[in-house]
Design a protein around this motif. Structure first.
Motif, PDB file in Angstrom:
ATOM      1  N   LYS A  70       0.831  -1.201   0.000  1.00 46.89           N
ATOM      2  CA  LYS A  70       0.000   0.000   0.000  1.00 46.89           C
ATOM      3  C   LYS A  70       0.867   1.253   0.000  1.00 46.89           C
ATOM      4  CE  LYS A  70      -3.148   2.550   3.055  1.00 46.89           C
ATOM      5  NZ  LYS A  70      -3.911   2.516   4.324  1.00 46.89           N
ATOM      6  N   LEU A  71       2.000   1.201   0.719  1.00 46.98           N
ATOM      7  CA  LEU A  71       2.908   2.356   0.796  1.00 46.98           C
ATOM      8  C   LEU A  71       3.739   2.516  -0.474  1.00 46.98           C
ATOM      9  CD1 LEU A  71       4.209   1.908   4.458  1.00 46.98           C
ATOM     10  CD2 LEU A  71       2.623   3.650   3.654  1.00 46.98           C
ATOM     11  N   SER A  72       4.104   1.399  -1.096  1.00 43.47           N
ATOM     12  CA  SER A  72       5.022   1.456  -2.235  1.00 43.47           C
ATOM     13  C   SER A  72       4.324   1.402  -3.593  1.00 43.47           C
ATOM     14  CB  SER A  72       6.020   0.298  -2.153  1.00 43.47           C
ATOM     15  OG  SER A  72       5.346  -0.942  -2.234  1.00 43.47           O
ATOM     16  N   GLY A  73       3.088   0.887  -3.618  1.00 39.50           N
ATOM     17  CA  GLY A  73       2.424   0.650  -4.889  1.00 39.50           C
ATOM     18  C   GLY A  73       2.744  -0.751  -5.387  1.00 39.50           C
ATOM     19  N   LEU A  74       1.907  -1.291  -6.247  1.00 40.95           N
ATOM     20  CA  LEU A  74       2.054  -2.681  -6.666  1.00 40.95           C
ATOM     21  C   LEU A  74       3.340  -2.959  -7.448  1.00 40.95           C
ATOM     22  CD1 LEU A  74       0.822  -5.489  -6.678  1.00 40.95           C
ATOM     23  CD2 LEU A  74      -0.431  -4.871  -8.756  1.00 40.95           C
ATOM     24  N   PRO A  75       3.650  -2.213  -8.521  1.00 43.28           N
ATOM     25  CA  PRO A  75       4.868  -2.541  -9.289  1.00 43.28           C
ATOM     26  C   PRO A  75       6.137  -2.393  -8.451  1.00 43.28           C
ATOM     27  CG  PRO A  75       3.430  -1.078 -10.553  1.00 43.28           C
ATOM     28  CD  PRO A  75       2.898  -1.112  -9.164  1.00 43.28           C
ATOM     29  N   MET A  76       6.250  -1.269  -7.731  1.00 41.90           N
ATOM     30  CA  MET A  76       7.447  -1.051  -6.926  1.00 41.90           C
ATOM     31  C   MET A  76       7.511  -2.025  -5.756  1.00 41.90           C
ATOM     32  SD  MET A  76      10.235   0.527  -6.773  1.00 41.90           S
ATOM     33  CE  MET A  76       9.938   1.777  -8.040  1.00 41.90           C
ATOM     34  N   GLY A  77       6.352  -2.396  -5.210  1.00 42.25           N
ATOM     35  CA  GLY A  77       6.324  -3.361  -4.112  1.00 42.25           C
ATOM     36  C   GLY A  77       6.880  -4.708  -4.534  1.00 42.25           C
ATOM     37  N   ILE A  78       6.489  -5.157  -5.734  1.00 39.75           N
ATOM     38  CA  ILE A  78       7.009  -6.432  -6.244  1.00 39.75           C
ATOM     39  C   ILE A  78       8.515  -6.348  -6.437  1.00 39.75           C
ATOM     40  CG2 ILE A  78       6.971  -8.019  -8.205  1.00 39.75           C
ATOM     41  CD1 ILE A  78       4.018  -7.305  -8.590  1.00 39.75           C
ATOM     42  N   ILE A  79       8.985  -5.241  -6.998  1.00 38.09           N
ATOM     43  CA  ILE A  79      10.426  -5.071  -7.249  1.00 38.09           C
ATOM     44  C   ILE A  79      11.207  -5.058  -5.937  1.00 38.09           C
ATOM     45  CG2 ILE A  79      12.180  -3.452  -8.093  1.00 38.09           C
ATOM     46  CD1 ILE A  79      10.144  -2.583 -10.242  1.00 38.09           C
ATOM     47  N   ILE A  80      10.715  -4.284  -4.958  1.00 39.73           N
ATOM     48  CA  ILE A  80      11.431  -4.183  -3.672  1.00 39.73           C
ATOM     49  C   ILE A  80      11.427  -5.534  -2.961  1.00 39.73           C
ATOM     50  CG2 ILE A  80      11.456  -3.115  -1.394  1.00 39.73           C
ATOM     51  CD1 ILE A  80      10.277  -0.612  -2.633  1.00 39.73           C
ATOM     52  N   MET A  81      10.276  -6.222  -2.949  1.00 39.79           N
ATOM     53  CA  MET A  81      10.204  -7.504  -2.257  1.00 39.79           C
ATOM     54  C   MET A  81      11.188  -8.510  -2.843  1.00 39.79           C
ATOM     55  SD  MET A  81       7.168 -10.344  -2.016  1.00 39.79           S
ATOM     56  CE  MET A  81       6.141  -9.585  -0.784  1.00 39.79           C
ATOM     57  N   LEU A  82      11.188  -8.640  -4.157  1.00 46.91           N
ATOM     58  CA  LEU A  82      12.077  -9.610  -4.789  1.00 46.91           C
ATOM     59  C   LEU A  82      13.539  -9.224  -4.611  1.00 46.91           C
ATOM     60  CD1 LEU A  82      10.121 -10.396  -8.089  1.00 46.91           C
ATOM     61  CD2 LEU A  82      10.199 -11.721  -5.967  1.00 46.91           C
ATOM     62  N   THR A  83      13.830  -7.920  -4.644  1.00 40.35           N
ATOM     63  CA  THR A  83      15.211  -7.458  -4.440  1.00 40.35           C
ATOM     64  C   THR A  83      15.695  -7.787  -3.036  1.00 40.35           C
ATOM     65  OG1 THR A  83      14.911  -5.644  -6.026  1.00 40.35           O
ATOM     66  CG2 THR A  83      16.739  -5.458  -4.479  1.00 40.35           C
ATOM     67  N   VAL A  84      14.855  -7.500  -2.033  1.00 42.37           N
ATOM     68  CA  VAL A  84      15.223  -7.797  -0.643  1.00 42.37           C
ATOM     69  C   VAL A  84      15.343  -9.301  -0.437  1.00 42.37           C
ATOM     70  CG1 VAL A  84      14.454  -7.661   1.756  1.00 42.37           C
ATOM     71  CG2 VAL A  84      14.220  -5.672   0.274  1.00 42.37           C
ATOM     72  N   ALA A  85      14.414 -10.068  -1.017  1.00 38.68           N
ATOM     73  CA  ALA A  85      14.448 -11.526  -0.867  1.00 38.68           C
ATOM     74  C   ALA A  85      15.731 -12.109  -1.438  1.00 38.68           C
ATOM     75  CB  ALA A  85      13.234 -12.150  -1.542  1.00 38.68           C
ATOM     76  N   VAL A  86      16.091 -11.685  -2.656  1.00 38.08           N
ATOM     77  CA  VAL A  86      17.317 -12.188  -3.286  1.00 38.08           C
ATOM     78  C   VAL A  86      18.551 -11.740  -2.494  1.00 38.08           C
ATOM     79  CG1 VAL A  86      18.771 -12.029  -5.344  1.00 38.08           C
ATOM     80  CG2 VAL A  86      16.309 -12.346  -5.588  1.00 38.08           C
ATOM     81  N   SER A  87      18.561 -10.483  -2.036  1.00 41.48           N
ATOM     82  CA  SER A  87      19.714  -9.962  -1.281  1.00 41.48           C
ATOM     83  C   SER A  87      19.905 -10.709   0.030  1.00 41.48           C
ATOM     84  CB  SER A  87      19.520  -8.468  -1.014  1.00 41.48           C
ATOM     85  OG  SER A  87      19.429  -7.730  -2.212  1.00 41.48           O
ATOM     86  N   PHE A  88      18.810 -10.927   0.761  1.00 41.52           N
ATOM     87  CA  PHE A  88      18.919 -11.600   2.056  1.00 41.52           C
ATOM     88  C   PHE A  88      19.145 -13.104   1.890  1.00 41.52           C
ATOM     89  CE2 PHE A  88      16.988  -8.601   5.454  1.00 41.52           C
ATOM     90  CZ  PHE A  88      17.833  -7.592   5.013  1.00 41.52           C
ATOM     91  N   GLU A  89      18.654 -13.661   0.797  1.00 42.92           N
ATOM     92  CA  GLU A  89      18.979 -15.056   0.492  1.00 42.92           C
ATOM     93  C   GLU A  89      20.480 -15.183   0.233  1.00 42.92           C
ATOM     94  OE1 GLU A  89      17.428 -18.617  -2.468  1.00 42.92           O
ATOM     95  OE2 GLU A  89      17.318 -16.541  -3.144  1.00 42.92           O
ATOM     96  N   TYR A  90      21.027 -14.206  -0.457  1.00 45.40           N
ATOM     97  CA  TYR A  90      22.468 -14.188  -0.747  1.00 45.40           C
ATOM     98  C   TYR A  90      23.280 -14.082   0.542  1.00 45.40           C
ATOM     99  CZ  TYR A  90      26.963 -12.340  -2.422  1.00 45.40           C
ATOM    100  OH  TYR A  90      28.295 -12.125  -2.661  1.00 45.40           O
ATOM    101  N   THR A  91      22.872 -13.192   1.462  1.00 47.22           N
ATOM    102  CA  THR A  91      23.622 -13.056   2.717  1.00 47.22           C
ATOM    103  C   THR A  91      23.465 -14.294   3.595  1.00 47.22           C
ATOM    104  OG1 THR A  91      21.763 -11.838   3.735  1.00 47.22           O
ATOM    105  CG2 THR A  91      23.539 -10.537   2.732  1.00 47.22           C
ATOM    106  N   GLY A  92      22.308 -14.962   3.519  1.00 43.56           N
ATOM    107  CA  GLY A  92      22.157 -16.237   4.224  1.00 43.56           C
ATOM    108  C   GLY A  92      23.075 -17.293   3.651  1.00 43.56           C
ATOM    109  N   TYR A  93      23.198 -17.294   2.318  1.00 39.69           N
ATOM    110  CA  TYR A  93      24.133 -18.207   1.645  1.00 39.69           C
ATOM    111  C   TYR A  93      25.568 -17.912   2.073  1.00 39.69           C
ATOM    112  CZ  TYR A  93      27.301 -19.479  -2.196  1.00 39.69           C
ATOM    113  OH  TYR A  93      28.365 -19.937  -2.932  1.00 39.69           O
ATOM    114  N   LEU A  94      25.909 -16.623   2.223  1.00 34.69           N
ATOM    115  CA  LEU A  94      27.263 -16.249   2.650  1.00 34.69           C
ATOM    116  C   LEU A  94      27.562 -16.779   4.048  1.00 34.69           C
ATOM    117  CD1 LEU A  94      27.626 -12.542   1.414  1.00 34.69           C
ATOM    118  CD2 LEU A  94      28.312 -14.656   0.259  1.00 34.69           C
TER     119      LEU A  94
END
Length: 496
Positions: A70-94
């Motif tokens: 609701k705060l970010s809007g649908l397109p930007m929300g999807i982009i931010i969520m996937l970016t954070v998910a991939v980034s934190f998955e990467y740091t978990g892998y590290l």
């Protein structure tokens, strides 16, 4: 621990010849049979480890993530969520990669009860180990208090508003839940309470299905009158903190990996775990945003107009928090036992130390029943550090150290790290570090604002001697949909 002691422990069966079976904690190696663990017991596979990761991360994020959209809007929300998910998955892998390297370079290191600070010591020195230990303990203790309070508030609401047991106070519910949780906190490590986490995962799935069903029932009436928010750069930036916290949990990851049959499989667990969290989050967020739009309040559950489904979703979140508390408090318990030199075997020492830790959690919960504003501020700084900044730093320093430096215990300088690291890898990690710092600053700002506005009540044990009653800040709200929040799907009187 010298060679003679190592041979003695190996021959007695208290240490395995396989370095991945042994536990570790470097500066005070547990080298006596009184504290050494029994090998090969209660180890988990990568699938169960993935379930642990999912259960550790989801919960409050299920109800808060749609609001972030609701705060970010649908397109930007999807982009931010996937970016954070991939980034934190990467740091978990590290984190998994660093832990495997530590065990390869130190095959008979001894006994370890908290791998996360151990990584800090091996890669960045003793001072960083102390800092990491304090940071992790504060976070896990605070999250334990919040989980206890959140679950007790939901259950108290159910008892008073559904079962009409008005005589049962929230303070009594908090205490009762602590007693119910207590036996499970006595289990040694994740390998022993995996069944609890499977049930935690089940409650999350039920909550998500309940929310999806509720949205589907509301969709025909609400979607026809939906109004979507006008997002701004400010609101998008403010949503960033919610996305960061929804994928947090890295303080517990090394403890989970440490209890695996084959810690090298942790990469599979990380990939499966984060994929599972995205599968739970993303469809729910898109569905809720499309149907409810700007009418959503601070929790998507409040927008569900079926009282039964709303209550079921809340209760499942409460049960999830109760069981996830067992995961979160476990690394803290193990570190306390390490410093108290308590045996790994079940006994009086474990019962006493873990009872004291849980009592302190209970005491804080009874002292500050409105603890959430405090934890918002603390978590805003500790969670980004533990989930992004520290994992990246551990990895960069461990990769920069040569074999000779590692054997001598020499820590590379920052200049050496920058010079020796592949530039692509360096840029990726620096972007993650600075992104997490930005999220931490924004979260801290929001935390300060909430703390200033918070109203704190008397501690529960003070209210025993006064006539003051506790009015919980937790309320199940009914938020109708539509531009003016006036669409009552089931025509329930006074619902909106």
């Amino acid at each position: 621990m010298n060679a003679e002691q190592s041979k003695s422990l190996l021959s007695s069966g208290h240490l395995s010849a396989d370095p991945y079976i042994n536990n570790c904690y470097s500066e005070m190696c547990m080298s006596t049979t009184q504290v050494a663990p029994q090998p090969g017991k209660h180890k988990i596979g990568w699938v169960i480890a993935a379930i642990f990761i999912i259960a550790d991360m989801v919960g409050g994020g299920v109800v808060a993530m749609p609001v972030a959209f609701k705060l970010s809007g649908l397109p930007m929300g999807i982009i931010i969520m996937l970016t954070v998910a991939v980034s934190f998955e990467y740091t978990g892998y590290l984190l998994g990669k660093v832990w495997n390297k530590i065990m390869e370079r130190n095959p008979h290191i001894g006994v370890c009860r908290k791998p996360f600070p151990e990584m800090a010591k091996r890669t960045m020195g003793t001072n960083m180990q102390r800092f990491t230990s304090v940071l992790g303990n504060v976070t896990q203790f605070g999250v334990s208090v919040v989980y206890l309070l959140l679950s007790s508030n939901i259950i108290h609401y159910f008892l008073s508003h559904v079962l009409h047991l008005d005589s049962v106070s929230n303070c009594l519910v908090i205490t009762a839940l602590a007693f119910i949780i207590w036996p499970f906190t006595l289990l040694a490590s994740p390998g022993e309470f995996w069944i609890v986490i499977v049930f935690a995962m089940l409650t999350t799935v039920i909550a998500v299905v309940s929310i999806h069903t509720g949205i589907a029932l509301d969709s025909s009436a609400c979607f026809a009158a939906v109004s979507y928010p006008q997002t701004t750069s400010t609101s998008t930036v403010l949503s960033f903190g919610i996305f960061l916290f929804a994928f947090s949990g890295h303080y517990v990851f090394p403890t989970i990996q440490h209890d695996m049959k084959n810690p090298r499989d942790f990469t599979k667990s990380i990939i499966a775990g984060f994929l599972g969290v995205v599968v739970l989050y993303l469809p729910l967020c898109i569905f809720a945003f499309l149907v409810y739009g700007d009418s959503m309040a601070e929790s998507v559950i409040y927008s569900i107009q079926s009282p039964f489904l709303q209550l079921l979703a809340n209760l499942m979140i409460a049960f999830h928090c109760i069981m996830t508390l067992v995961i979160v408090i476990n690394p803290l318990n193990q570190e306390v036992e390490h410093y108290a030199k308590i045996s790994h075997a079940f006994g009086v020492g474990r019962v006493v130390t873990r009872t004291i830790v849980l009592f302190l959690v209970l005491f804080v919960a009874l002292t500050v029943p409105d603890f959430q504003p405090v934890m918002n501020l603390v978590g805003a700084s500790t969670i980004p550090m533990g989930c992004a900044v520290l994992p990246s730093l551990f990895f960069l320093y461990s990769e920069a150290a040569t074999e000779e430096e590692w054997r001598k215990g020499k820590i590379p300088t920052l200049k050496e790290v920058l010079e020796r690291t592949d530039k692509t890898v360096l840029i990726i990690n620096l972007v993650i570090i600075f992104g997490a710092i930005l999220g931490g600053v924004l979260g801290s700002y929001q935390g300060v604002l909430k703390l200033v506005k918070a109203k704190f009540t008397q501690p529960c044990y003070i209210r025993l001697f006064t006539e003051t009653t506790y009015n919980s800040t937790f309320q199940v709200k009914n938020v109708c949909c539509g531009m003016n929040r006036d669409i009552n799907v089931f025509n329930v009187t006074d619902f909106c």
